[in-house]
Design a protein around this motif. Sequence first.
Motif, PDB file in Angstrom:
ATOM      1  N   SER B  42      45.806 -15.652 109.096  1.00  0.00           N
ATOM      2  CA  SER B  42      46.525 -14.366 109.141  1.00  0.00           C
ATOM      3  C   SER B  42      47.780 -14.482 109.994  1.00  0.00           C
ATOM      4  O   SER B  42      48.833 -13.915 109.655  1.00  0.00           O
ATOM      5  N   ASP B 162      46.165 -11.883 101.912  1.00  0.00           N
ATOM      6  CA  ASP B 162      45.296 -12.307 103.011  1.00  0.00           C
ATOM      7  C   ASP B 162      43.859 -11.963 102.665  1.00  0.00           C
ATOM      8  O   ASP B 162      43.462 -10.804 102.742  1.00  0.00           O
ATOM      9  N   GLU B 163      43.091 -12.969 102.282  1.00  0.00           N
ATOM     10  CA  GLU B 163      41.694 -12.806 101.872  1.00  0.00           C
ATOM     11  C   GLU B 163      41.528 -11.626 100.928  1.00  0.00           C
ATOM     12  O   GLU B 163      40.788 -10.687 101.215  1.00  0.00           O
TER      13      GLU B 163
END
Lengths: 324, 222
Positions: B42, B162-163
């Motif tokens: 991140s 992000d994920e």
Amino acid sequence: MSREPGARGAHLSRTGIADVWQAWQQHHRNSALDSFGRLAETPLQTLMTALVVAIALALPTTLLLALGNVQSLGERWESGPKMTVFLKLGAQDAAIAGLRDKLRQMPDVQEHEYISPAQALQSFQAQSGFSEALAALDTNPLPPTLVITPAPTAVDPVNLETLRQRIAADPLVDEVSLDMDWVRRLNAIMNLGKQLVLALALLLGAGVLLVIGNTIRLEIESRREEIVVVKLVGGTDGFVRRPFLYTGFWYGVFGGLLACLLVSTGVASLGGSVRNLAATYQDTFVLQGLGLAGCAALVGSCIGLGLLGAWLAVGRHLSAIEPR
Amino acid sequence: MIEFHNVSKRYPNGYEALTRVSLQVGEGEMVFLTGHSGAGKSTLMKLIMLMERPSQGQVVVGGRNLDRLRPNQIPFHRRQVGVVFQNHQLLFDRSVFDNVALPLQIAGVHPREIGRRVRASLDKVGLLDHERANPITLSGGEQQRVGIARAVVNKPPVLLADEPTGNLDPDLSSDIMKLFCEFNQVGVTVLIASHDWSLIRSVGARVLTLEQGQLTHDGALQ
Ligand SMILES: Nc1ncnc2c1ncn2[C@@H]1O[C@H](COP(=O)(O)OP(=O)(O)O)[C@@H](O)[C@H]1O
Ligand SMILES: [Mg+2]
């Protein structure tokens, strides 16, 4: 919005200046309406805040109005300064008549009134209550007097002083006194009063800034998430600031209008009794209200305070929300 | 398109989340970023978005050194980078349509054009019939797709995710991955942080691996 920096990249979407302009206008409209809508959703809270703003502004405005009215009342009572000329005791009637002829020829003298020692004694006895003590005197101690009304052209201090010196130069004249002291004193008091009211207005204006700033701070807190998202997808500070500035603007509008209403109501409710009071003095004095221009100035300065308060609050709190 | 030159990131509390990371992602490439939780994935994406500044080294996006951007240029940089967040960051005080329209309103797109592009974007993620709904009424997968629609509605040259499949079941995950592949096929540079190995393997793209803030692997999945 400023120009888009020329980033490289094959898939840049193009947006023309005209589109940006239209979208900008649209965002202003939307922000204004949206801010209005949010305020309308909590009418009681909005009214309270606007009322605090209105009272804080109505107070110095009312005081200023009162000062203005007292000042114009003073001007009515004293249309101009008068000059009292005390002649030498025992001046001969013929010599006095000669002086009066000279006064008639002076263009700076509008009119004059002669008060003989006997007349002066009479009115002094009537007014002072010392009639018995004065009657006991065997000679009249009061000098013959001339009361001069200067021509309107001679009313400024320099001309008045020249006139005073010319008259004082006459051998018959003992002393010349200018009766403008109380007007001058009233004016001095009024100016002091105005400065005090101005200081009060500054204090209360700062209070208004704080009230609006704090209200907007709460609003920013409650829209924190939205601000973060707007910044993440590329919103400029101007874009983020806009709705809050409009909130400040609306508080200014509401507060200003309410303040006008408060002041005008006050003037209207006092107007009747002031007219009656003036009538007992054979005067036609009318209480001066705010007027349209005054209302506009009041609402305008209130909007200015609203915008400034919002700007300060947003500036302080936006950087704290910066997503970093 | 994205270059890191010896980038380190130390947070104010002293923790070094990235250590001397250097990498290059070409224009139109699709790359996965993997690594255990806390490895710095991140953080790396936040540096590209300018949500954080590197403590050392340089980040270059689209040929522009982010170090040299003035604060008033940051919003314009962010418009070039679409982001899909794990927690999707949708606003629940407005409709799906208005959520997706936000980047366009910010960029100053003509209001008429906004409607067309929002619908095209929602159509792409299969949510055209939900445009009036409040996102809070949607399922997790649908919310994630609204987030994707918002990230791509302004056609940014770079897309970060992000994920994006972190909370989704495998079927939904592969649907979403298919979407990213489609964007990549039309030329968008895509960087996806994920540790869903089966999904990464199925796509077969380049993989960057972070371990405790250091880049330990760059290439195809072994
Ligand atoms: N704002 C922050 N302040 C301090 N430490 C942070 C901050 N953000 C992340 N970290 C730390 O940096 C490390 C990397 O975090 P992150 O980049 O979120 O990893 P990942 O996304 O790979 O799980 C973690 O140990 C995390 O605790
Ligand atoms: Mg993470």
